[in-house]
Design an enzyme around this catalytic site. Structure first.
Site: not given
Ligand code: CP
Ligand code: NVA
Length: 313
Positions: A108, A135, A138, A272
């Protein structure tokens, strides 16, 4: 579908319609077996997953870790700030070394180029666990949820994303829907459109399959007759400096009861998570009859299992 072993999972656009459907079917099978009580399916015994995080995570971290362990393997959580990366070791060198220890890497990151670089120098598959632009894990899980709730043919559905049109979760969702030949309506204000690099991927990989997207400035018009209403936070991780402006610009795009009442009576609400309750969505919606957000979160684990089982050599 021939074997997907060894492939990276960076944007979804690396995969054909048939391959995505195969992943989703595999996730469904893992879910059925899990719900039937079959906890350990030893497909990845002795394999290790390295999980690098530059940003916090609840769902991605825990669903990947439990998925890997239930497949008989093991997972190692690595905070980017505790790796030599934090002291200037390059991504290239980190990838070269890590991929001699583990069988699959999930990361990430902030800038998307970092995950591309990791993949370029890794000997083992690299999975994007969220970047500023994409993502994909997701989105794979979300398509599974949509199919469970609304039937297998997503091309017949009206799917609407309300909020930040430049959001990473939307980018991956639009690619997933588009590659499968479906359509997504994006309700967002001027200045909040999908990133040009995502539009390019969409034109190359989704449009030829009949996929399309449309931007509609009026959220009420956008959700008219919708089957699915999706939103995400207005201030993503890394955008904290723009917080005030974003909240002001996106205010008209809050998912309220009134907005949901413009969708179909049996419409579902998706997010999400994590949610900023009261900002992009009100409690009455996320806790209301439309909401499938907990099922969505649950499906992450089954989708991760499919990705790990199919890609890990
Ligand atoms: N939706 C999602 O990716 O959540 P987290 O940031 O908790 O991993
Ligand atoms: N758009 C959000 C998604 C988190 C899962 C972010 O990038 O913070």
């Amino acid at each position: 579908v021939t074997s997907l072993k060894g492939r990276h999972f960076l944007t979804l656009a690396e995969y054909s319609r048939e391959e995505l459907l195969f992943m989703i079917r595999t996730a469904m099978q893992f879910k059925q077996r899990y719900l039937a009580g079959e906890r350990i399916i030893p497909l990845l015994v002795g394999r290790h997953l390295a999980m690098i995080f530059e940003k916090p995570s609840t769902r991605t971290r825990i669903s990947f870790e439990t998925a890997m362990k239930e497949l008989g393997g093991d997972a190692i959580y690595l905070s980017a700030s505790e790796l030599q990366l934090a002291r200037g070791e390059t991504i290239e060198d980190t990838a070269r070394v890590l991929s001699r220890y583990v069988d699959v890497i999930m990361a990430r990151v902030y800038e998307h180029y970092k995950i591309e670089k990791l993949a370029q120098y890794s000997r083992v598959p690299v999975i994007n666990g969220l970047s500023d632009l994409h993502h994909p894990a997701q989105a794979l899980s979300d398509v599974l949820t949509i199919m469970e709730k609304k039937g297998g043919d997503i091309t017949r559905l009206k799917i609407v994303f309300v909020g930040d049109g430049g959001d990473n979760v939307l980018h991956s969702l639009m690619l997933a829907i588009g590659i499968l030949g479906g359509k997504i309506i994006i309700a967002s204000p001027k200045g909040y459109e999908p990133h040009p690099s995502v539009v390019k991927l969409f034109n190359e990989h989704a449009s030829p399959n009949g996929g399309s997207y449309e931007i509609e400035r009026d959220p009420f018009k956008a959700v008219e007759n919708a089957d699915v209403v999706y939103t995400d936070v207005w201030v993503s991780m890394g955008q904290e400096k723009e917080k005030e402006k974003r909240i002001k610009d996106l205010e008209p795009y809050r998912v309220t009861v009134e907005l949901m009442n413009h969708a179909k009576p049996d419409a579902i609400f998706m997010h999400c998570l994590p949610a900023h309750r009261g900002e992009e969505v009100v409690n009455e919606v996320i806790d209301g009859k439309w909401s499938v957000v907990w099922d969505q979160a649950e499906n992450r684990k089954h989708a991760q299992k499919a990705i790990l089982a199919l890609l890990t050599p």
